[in-house]
Each structure stands twice: as structure tokens, then as C-alpha cells.
Design a protein around this motif. Structure first.
Motif, PDB file in Angstrom:
ATOM      1  N   ARG A  60     -28.763 185.809  56.124  1.00 21.45           N
ATOM      2  CA  ARG A  60     -27.577 186.057  56.951  1.00 21.45           C
ATOM      3  C   ARG A  60     -26.321 186.279  56.107  1.00 21.45           C
ATOM      4  N   SER A  61     -26.181 185.516  55.023  1.00 24.53           N
ATOM      5  CA  SER A  61     -24.986 185.638  54.185  1.00 24.53           C
ATOM      6  C   SER A  61     -24.900 187.013  53.533  1.00 24.53           C
ATOM      7  N   GLU A  62     -26.046 187.643  53.321  1.00 19.98           N
ATOM      8  CA  GLU A  62     -26.029 188.970  52.702  1.00 19.98           C
ATOM      9  C   GLU A  62     -25.456 190.008  53.653  1.00 19.98           C
ATOM     10  N   ILE A  63     -25.741 189.857  54.959  1.00 19.47           N
ATOM     11  CA  ILE A  63     -25.191 190.775  55.950  1.00 19.47           C
ATOM     12  C   ILE A  63     -23.674 190.601  56.052  1.00 19.47           C
ATOM     13  N   THR A  64     -23.236 189.353  56.179  1.00 21.43           N
ATOM     14  CA  THR A  64     -21.810 189.085  56.360  1.00 21.43           C
ATOM     15  C   THR A  64     -21.004 189.335  55.086  1.00 21.43           C
ATOM     16  N   GLY A  65     -21.653 189.178  53.927  1.00 29.50           N
ATOM     17  CA  GLY A  65     -20.932 189.314  52.669  1.00 29.50           C
ATOM     18  C   GLY A  65     -20.969 190.705  52.064  1.00 29.50           C
ATOM     19  N   ALA A  66     -21.779 191.590  52.615  1.00 24.04           N
ATOM     20  CA  ALA A  66     -21.893 192.939  52.056  1.00 24.04           C
ATOM     21  C   ALA A  66     -20.615 193.734  52.310  1.00 24.04           C
ATOM     22  N   SER A  67     -20.329 194.634  51.411  1.00 22.48           N
ATOM     23  CA  SER A  67     -19.138 195.456  51.555  1.00 22.48           C
ATOM     24  C   SER A  67     -19.328 196.486  52.661  1.00 22.48           C
ATOM     25  N   ARG A  68     -18.213 197.021  53.125  1.00 25.23           N
ATOM     26  CA  ARG A  68     -18.296 198.058  54.163  1.00 25.23           C
ATOM     27  C   ARG A  68     -19.050 199.277  53.645  1.00 25.23           C
ATOM     28  N   ARG A  69     -18.847 199.586  52.355  1.00 32.06           N
ATOM     29  CA  ARG A  69     -19.515 200.736  51.759  1.00 32.06           C
ATOM     30  C   ARG A  69     -21.034 200.594  51.848  1.00 32.06           C
ATOM     31  N   ALA A  70     -21.561 199.428  51.483  1.00 30.52           N
ATOM     32  CA  ALA A  70     -23.009 199.210  51.515  1.00 30.52           C
ATOM     33  C   ALA A  70     -23.545 199.316  52.938  1.00 30.52           C
ATOM     34  N   LYS A  71     -22.794 198.760  53.886  1.00 26.72           N
ATOM     35  CA  LYS A  71     -23.237 198.815  55.281  1.00 26.72           C
ATOM     36  C   LYS A  71     -23.227 200.241  55.809  1.00 26.72           C
ATOM     37  N   VAL A  72     -22.189 201.013  55.437  1.00 29.69           N
ATOM     38  CA  VAL A  72     -22.111 202.405  55.896  1.00 29.69           C
ATOM     39  C   VAL A  72     -23.278 203.210  55.349  1.00 29.69           C
ATOM     40  N   PHE A  73     -23.579 203.037  54.069  1.00 27.28           N
ATOM     41  CA  PHE A  73     -24.714 203.757  53.493  1.00 27.28           C
ATOM     42  C   PHE A  73     -26.029 203.310  54.131  1.00 27.28           C
ATOM     43  N   GLY A  74     -26.126 202.020  54.473  1.00 20.98           N
ATOM     44  CA  GLY A  74     -27.319 201.536  55.151  1.00 20.98           C
ATOM     45  C   GLY A  74     -27.491 202.181  56.517  1.00 20.98           C
ATOM     46  N   VAL A  75     -26.387 202.306  57.251  1.00 20.19           N
ATOM     47  CA  VAL A  75     -26.433 202.939  58.579  1.00 20.19           C
ATOM     48  C   VAL A  75     -26.783 204.421  58.450  1.00 20.19           C
ATOM     49  N   LEU A  76     -26.151 205.103  57.488  1.00 19.71           N
ATOM     50  CA  LEU A  76     -26.444 206.525  57.280  1.00 19.71           C
ATOM     51  C   LEU A  76     -27.911 206.732  56.890  1.00 19.71           C
ATOM     52  N   ALA A  77     -28.436 205.808  56.096  1.00 15.38           N
ATOM     53  CA  ALA A  77     -29.851 205.883  55.736  1.00 15.38           C
ATOM     54  C   ALA A  77     -30.722 205.740  56.977  1.00 15.38           C
ATOM     55  N   GLY A  78     -30.304 204.882  57.903  1.00 14.03           N
ATOM     56  CA  GLY A  78     -31.043 204.729  59.159  1.00 14.03           C
ATOM     57  C   GLY A  78     -31.015 205.993  59.995  1.00 14.03           C
ATOM     58  N   VAL A  79     -29.881 206.702  59.974  1.00 14.79           N
ATOM     59  CA  VAL A  79     -29.782 207.980  60.688  1.00 14.79           C
ATOM     60  C   VAL A  79     -30.745 208.998  60.080  1.00 14.79           C
ATOM     61  N   ALA A  80     -30.787 209.049  58.742  1.00 16.99           N
ATOM     62  CA  ALA A  80     -31.703 209.971  58.064  1.00 16.99           C
ATOM     63  C   ALA A  80     -33.156 209.591  58.335  1.00 16.99           C
ATOM     64  N   LEU A  81     -33.435 208.295  58.408  1.00 17.10           N
ATOM     65  CA  LEU A  81     -34.792 207.839  58.703  1.00 17.10           C
ATOM     66  C   LEU A  81     -35.201 208.276  60.109  1.00 17.10           C
ATOM     67  N   ALA A  82     -34.269 208.202  61.051  1.00 19.71           N
ATOM     68  CA  ALA A  82     -34.556 208.658  62.418  1.00 19.71           C
ATOM     69  C   ALA A  82     -34.874 210.146  62.424  1.00 19.71           C
ATOM     70  N   ALA A  83     -34.116 210.925  61.641  1.00 17.48           N
ATOM     71  CA  ALA A  83     -34.378 212.366  61.553  1.00 17.48           C
ATOM     72  C   ALA A  83     -35.744 212.622  60.923  1.00 17.48           C
TER      73      ALA A  83
END
Length: 304
Positions: A60-83
Motif C-alpha cells: 500500500r505504501s508504494e501506491i501512496t508514495g509513488a510520484s505522479r509521473r510513475a502513476k501516469v506512466f502506469g496508467v498509460l501503460a494500462g491504456v496500451a495494454l487494453a489496445a
């Protein structure tokens, strides 16, 4: 017995399990009596649900402590995975398991082209591998022109699936600078599942009412290719090179074709087999050339 020999057998077993698990993916998609996009949704949704207690527990601490940049890239990766899933999985149902599996295996080639576009220099062997892979893909796809327009459309979808898989990996490299495998995977699967859910609802696809064999096939995809296969590949990466894992991962193509043949009575198209072989050879040459270049960059004293 030294440490290298003691870890050899577990690594070989892990790679064997991983290849068998991912080889079952395409045949299971064909076997399941459900729309490909719906299967893709459940595959990611169930996997995300399995990972949620870990992500919101010990990690849980990794989610809350991650930077916005890492989270944005994670979300974008999820979009690419969906494609990726939205293109490759329908290609399996519309065309041939052997051809679709081979064309999506061009992912490392697109990965190399993305790297070249980012200013990284590709070795000569890399460009030779790309040329062979593209020629093989053209051969395999050209063979399907004599089959049907649907078969050619399936080939195009499979190629796009390989492209989106490369984009997914490239974005993941950025996210993984901060996020560990489990947390990053949970973000990708969750975003992917949410996007595919919206697509399925808009398209009016049935998300339930399947027979028992379809649900078993979906669970097989989750346990096999989605969780077990990639987990075993990740384990093997701790004990052998990424290139070795990637090259051995190409065994998925004949493995999937064999399973589709004996299980689904889907015989590979003979006219496409030389193209598939050329494609796989090109990917292998590209991977081995990239590894050689990396070694020379680290130690220029290595012989050419």
C-alpha cells in the motif's frame, strides 16, 4: 555443486512452465464461447482482483508514495495494454492461431524501432533482424490473401497487437523506475479492465451467461498466461538474461500452433509457414544482435 548449477534446474522448470502457460493463451481464446473483448475484460479484471489484497496490503505504501509521473506512466501503460488485448485477442478468433501468435511476436522488433525513434542506435544485426521479421510478416499475411478478407484483417489486428505490446513495454519501463512488479501490474490490469469494460458495454457485448467451459477457459487464461506465465518469466529473469527469456518465449508460437492443431483441429496454413519461420528467425536475430550490442557497450574490449 556451485550456485549456478543449483539454480539451473529451477530456472529451466520455470521457463518450461511459462512457455506452456502462454502457449495455451490463443487456443483458450478460440475455445471460449464468448466475444474476444469480453474475454479480455474478464482476464484482466479477475487478475486485478487477485492482486488487489497484495497491492493494498503489503504494498500500500508504494501506491501512496509513488510520484505522479510513475502513476501516469502506469496508467498509460494500462491504456496500451487494453489496445493490445483489443487487437490481438480478436485476431485469434478471426484468423489462424499460428499466424496470429507469430505476428504478435514481432513485439521486440517494434520495441527496437521505438528505441531508434528515441535516438538509440541499433546495431546492424538489429536492422537485419527487423528486415527478416518484416519480410516474414509480409509473407505470412500475403498467404492469407488467398484465404479471405477476414484472415487478412485478423493478421493486421495481430500486427497492431504486437505494436501496442511494444508501446506498453516502453511505457512500463518508465513506470518501473519507481513501481515494483506487483504494484505496476495491478495498475495496468485495473486500467485495462476498466477501459475494456466501457468498450464492451458500449458495443453491447454479453459479459455473462456463458457456459461452464467458457468460464473454465477464462480462468485458465487468468491462472495460466496472465498470472503464472508472466510470473515464471519474471522469476527466470533473476537467473538468466532477458534476451534468453525473450528468445525462448518465441517457442510460444509453435507451441500455440501445436495445441490448436491437436485440441481444436486447426491446422496451420502451409503457405504461411515459411513466412512464420522467417518472422521468428528475424526476431531471434534482432534480440541476439541487441544483446551483443549491449555487451559491447558495457565492455568495448569484447571481440567483435
Amino acid at each position: 555443486m556451485n550456485e549456478r548449477s543449483s539454480t539451473r534446474l529451477p530456472t529451466v522448470l520455470a521457463l518450461t512452465v511459462a512457455v506452456l502457460a502462454v502457449s495455451s493463451s490463443a487456443p483458450l481464446i478460440v475455445f471460449a464461447a464468448a466475444p474476444a473483448l469480453a474475454i479480455a475484460f474478464w482476464r484482466n479484471a479477475i487478475a486485478a482482483a487477485v492482486l488487489t489484497p497484495i497491492t493494498y496490503g503489503p504494498r500500500r505504501s508504494e501506491i501512496t508514495g509513488a510520484s505522479r509521473r510513475a502513476k501516469v506512466f502506469g496508467v498509460l501503460a494500462g491504456v496500451a495494454l487494453a489496445a493490445h488485448f483489443a487487437t490481438w485477442m480478436p485476431s485469434v478468433q478471426l484468423g489462424s492461431v499460428a499466424t496470429a501468435s507469430a505476428l504478435v511476436a514481432t513485439q521486440p522488433v517494434w520495441q527496437g524501432l521505438i528505441a531508434a525513434a528515441q535516438g538509440r542506435r541499433l546495431p546492424l544485426a538489429g536492422w537485419i533482424g527487423i528486415g527478416l521479421a518484416v519480410a516474414g510478416a509480409a509473407w505470412a499475411t500475403g498467404a492469407d490473401f488467398g484465404v479471405s478478407t477476414q484472415a487478412v484483417f485478423a493478421d493486421v489486428l495481430a500486427l497492431l497487437g504486437g505494436v501496442f505490446a511494444a508501446v506498453y513495454t516502453a511505457l512500463g519501463e518508465q513506470a518501473r523506475t519507481e513501481l515494483r512488479t506487483t504494484t505496476y501490474t495491478w495498475i495496468c490490469y485495473s486500467v485495462c479492465a476498466a477501459i475494456l469494460l466501457v468498450v464492451c458495454l458500449v458495443a453491447g457485448l454479453d459479459l455473462g451467461g456463458y457456459d461452464n467451459r467458457t468460464w473454465l477457459a477464462i480462468l485458465g487464461l487468468v491462472v495460466g498466461a496472465q498470472l503464472l506465465g508472466h510470473s515464471m518469466f519474471n522469476y527466470a529473469l533473476e537467473h538468466t538474461s532477458a534476451t534468453m527469456v525473450a528468445v525462448l518465449g518465441l517457442i510460444e508460437v509453435p507451441g500455440a500452433a501445436f495445441l490448436a492443431w491437436v485440441w481444436l483441429d486447426q491446422q496451420p496454413r502451409l503457405a504461411a509457414l515459411p513466412g512464420i519461420a522467417l518472422l521468428l528467425a528475424g526476431v531471434a536475430v534482432f534480440l541476439l544482435g541487441a544483446t551483443r550490442a549491449s555487451r559491447l557497450a558495457v565492455d568495448p574490449a569484447l571481440p567483435d
